[in-house]
Design an enzyme around this catalytic site. Structure first.
Site, mmCIF file in Angstrom:
data_model
loop_
_atom_site.group_PDB
_atom_site.id
_atom_site.type_symbol
_atom_site.label_atom_id
_atom_site.label_comp_id
_atom_site.label_asym_id
_atom_site.label_seq_id
_atom_site.Cartn_x
_atom_site.Cartn_y
_atom_site.Cartn_z
ATOM 1 C CE LYS A 39 49.097 -64.275 -50.004
ATOM 2 N NZ LYS A 39 49.637 -63.980 -50.445
ATOM 3 N NE ARG A 138 52.426 -62.357 -56.590
ATOM 4 C CZ ARG A 138 52.314 -62.820 -56.061
ATOM 5 N NH1 ARG A 138 52.577 -64.266 -55.281
ATOM 6 N NH2 ARG A 138 52.155 -61.472 -55.043
ATOM 7 C CG HIS A 169 54.842 -59.473 -53.437
ATOM 8 N ND1 HIS A 169 54.176 -58.432 -51.769
ATOM 9 C CD2 HIS A 169 55.037 -61.081 -53.367
ATOM 10 C CE1 HIS A 169 54.393 -60.240 -51.552
ATOM 11 N NE2 HIS A 169 54.869 -61.213 -51.822
ATOM 12 N NE ARG A 222 51.338 -56.381 -50.017
ATOM 13 C CZ ARG A 222 52.013 -55.500 -50.595
ATOM 14 N NH1 ARG A 222 51.734 -54.771 -51.160
ATOM 15 N NH2 ARG A 222 53.156 -56.105 -51.315
ATOM 16 C CE1 TYR A 267 45.894 -99.307 -48.800
ATOM 17 C CE2 TYR A 267 46.101 -97.212 -47.354
ATOM 18 C CZ TYR A 267 45.172 -97.983 -47.872
ATOM 19 O OH TYR A 267 44.126 -97.653 -47.920
ATOM 20 C CB CYS A 313 45.742 -93.958 -44.549
ATOM 21 S SG CYS A 313 46.906 -95.737 -44.080
ATOM 22 C CG ASP A 315 40.295 -91.045 -44.657
ATOM 23 O OD1 ASP A 315 40.151 -90.030 -44.744
ATOM 24 O OD2 ASP A 315 40.034 -92.018 -44.989
HETATM 25 C C1 LIG Z 1 50.560 -63.121 -49.702
HETATM 26 C C2 LIG Z 1 50.659 -61.962 -49.894
HETATM 27 C C3 LIG Z 1 51.321 -61.480 -48.886
HETATM 28 C C4 LIG Z 1 51.715 -61.864 -47.633
HETATM 29 O O1 LIG Z 1 53.065 -62.690 -47.270
HETATM 30 P P1 LIG Z 1 53.274 -63.033 -45.648
HETATM 31 O O2 LIG Z 1 54.680 -63.753 -46.565
HETATM 32 O O3 LIG Z 1 52.427 -63.914 -45.421
HETATM 33 O O4 LIG Z 1 53.307 -61.695 -44.827
HETATM 34 C C5 LIG Z 1 51.983 -59.473 -49.204
HETATM 35 N N1 LIG Z 1 51.083 -59.311 -50.752
HETATM 36 C C6 LIG Z 1 50.577 -59.780 -50.999
HETATM 37 C C7 LIG Z 1 50.878 -58.721 -52.933
HETATM 38 C C8 LIG Z 1 50.173 -61.330 -51.022
HETATM 39 O O5 LIG Z 1 50.024 -62.140 -52.000
#
Ligand SMILES: *Cc1c(COP(=O)(O)O)cnc(C)c1O
Length: 373
Positions: A39, A138, A169, A222, A267, A313, A315
């Protein structure tokens, strides 16, 4: 717009990504697969090249945050693997997601009702992973009766839905105190045992869970931040697999000058040279994702540490040089130069954030250059 005609760039070592994946895979049980989490443009590393490298190293699927990120992978030729959209999608996008063979997360019966009608009309079938909220707060269902209603609905609509997975999660898998993690595991197990038969994928592990909770209830990991070689816990826990940072951020010294004592820079004139000094200017700024608060941080130029002086800055930024250095001297903002190294974690510590945010902040203006693979 990518600025290719500027020496500032992100260099991604795909072999490091593959090594990180191999190291994680070596710790898993036979039945556990890895989905590479790509992602947010693979945490700034570039989704398509990372996905191909991860696939070659043994990843059997990918996780993305949005439908568009999933479509990007399909259009790049990744047509076989499971691609799970981790965020919830609006029901009116169900047909589009199905057309690209994306798997989607849901925990709402209304979504299934609305999507079912649209999918039936277009004769499409959507792969679904039920999200269980076991303490993250969530997305997902947390009540047994709600879960039962979702499962029953899926079972009764086999033409429109493929019940492919169930997942949760963890909020604190990266913490030394494991009590909240254990509470979530218990809740997950309690909910999952009510599902009969269980779907193909039952998953809960992110990077931290795979690192520090080997007995996690998952047949899929994941794998996100550890794929990119960074410690999910920052400094709290030591990693249990070898982690090799994959991303470097480099540039070149663009302008060099000697200034007399008392010269104001940048700046707000927040820096005034306390003596005669050599000052360099580097073509990177907060529009590249190099935060303004990095003022004072030391970056590497020709193998030496140089502090950023004055405000960053949009850039450009200024540094104090150890002496006269040539225009074109190599600059490392993240990565290695000789014996010295700056990690995304070092940047995060200085900016009081986490490595994830440092990496995701790197904008599309920076070209991505690939090494290895
Ligand atoms: C982003 C995400 C992950 C990956 O998490 P890491 O800490 O980068 O391994 C796994 N599961 C879900 C649901 C996430 O949103």
């Amino acid at each position: 717009m990518v600025s290719n005609h500027r020496p500032t760039k992100v260099i991604v070592d795909l072999e490091a990504i593959q090594a990180n994946l191999h190291a994680q895979k070596a710790q898993l049980a036979e039945h556990q697969e890895i989905f590479a989490v790509v992602k947010a443009n693979a945490y700034g590393h570039g989704a398509v090249p990372v996905a191909y490298a991860a696939k070659e190293a043994g990843a059997t699927g990918f996780c993305v945050a949005t439908i568009d990120e999933g479509v990007e992978l399909r259009q790049a030729g990744l047509t076989e693997e499971t691609i799970l959209v981790l965020g919830v999608i609006p029901s009116y996008e169900a047909v589009y997601a199905a057309q690209y063979d994306l798997s989607v997360a849901t925990g709402q019966i209304e979504f299934l009702h609305e999507a079912q009608e649209l999918l039936a009309r277009e004769a499409q079938k959507l792969k679904v992973h039920l999200a269980l909220d076991t303490g993250m707060g969530r997305i997902g269902v947390s009540q047994a009766d709600e879960l039962q209603a979702l499962v029953t609905f899926l079972e009764h609509s086999p033409e429109q839905f493929d019940f492919e997975g169930v997942f949760t999660h963890f909020a604190q898998a990266d913490a030394a105190d494991t009590s909240y993690y254990q509470k979530q595991v218990a809740k997950f197990n309690e909910l999952v045992t009510q599902i009969n038969p269980q779907p193909r994928y039952v998953h809960s592990a992110n990077s931290a869970t795979a690192q520090w909770h080997r007995d996690n209830p998952s047949n899929v990991v994941r794998m996100g931040i550890s794929l990119y070689g960074l410690n999910p816990s920052g400094h709290e826990l030591q990693p249990t697999t070898a982690l090799k940072p994959a991303l470097s951020l480099v540039s070149e010294l663009a302008f060099v000058k000697k200034v007399p004592r008392g010269t104001a820079l940048g700046y707000g004139s927040t820096y005034v040279s306390p003596s005669e000094e050599w000052i360099g200017t580097i073509p990177i700024g907060y529009a590249d994702g190099w935060l303004r608060r990095m003022q004072g941080f030391e970056i590497l130029i020709a193998g030496q540490k140089c502090p950023i002086v004055g405000r960053v800055c949009m850039d450009q930024l200024m540094v104090r040089l150890p002496g006269k250095l040539a225009v074109g001297s190599p600059v490392t903002l993240i990565g290695r130069d000789g014996d010295l190294e700056i990690t995304a974690q070092d940047v995060a510590d200085y900016a009081q954030t986490i490595s994830y945010e440092v990496l995701c902040n790197l904008t599309d203006r920076l070209p991505r250059v690939y090494r290895g693979n």
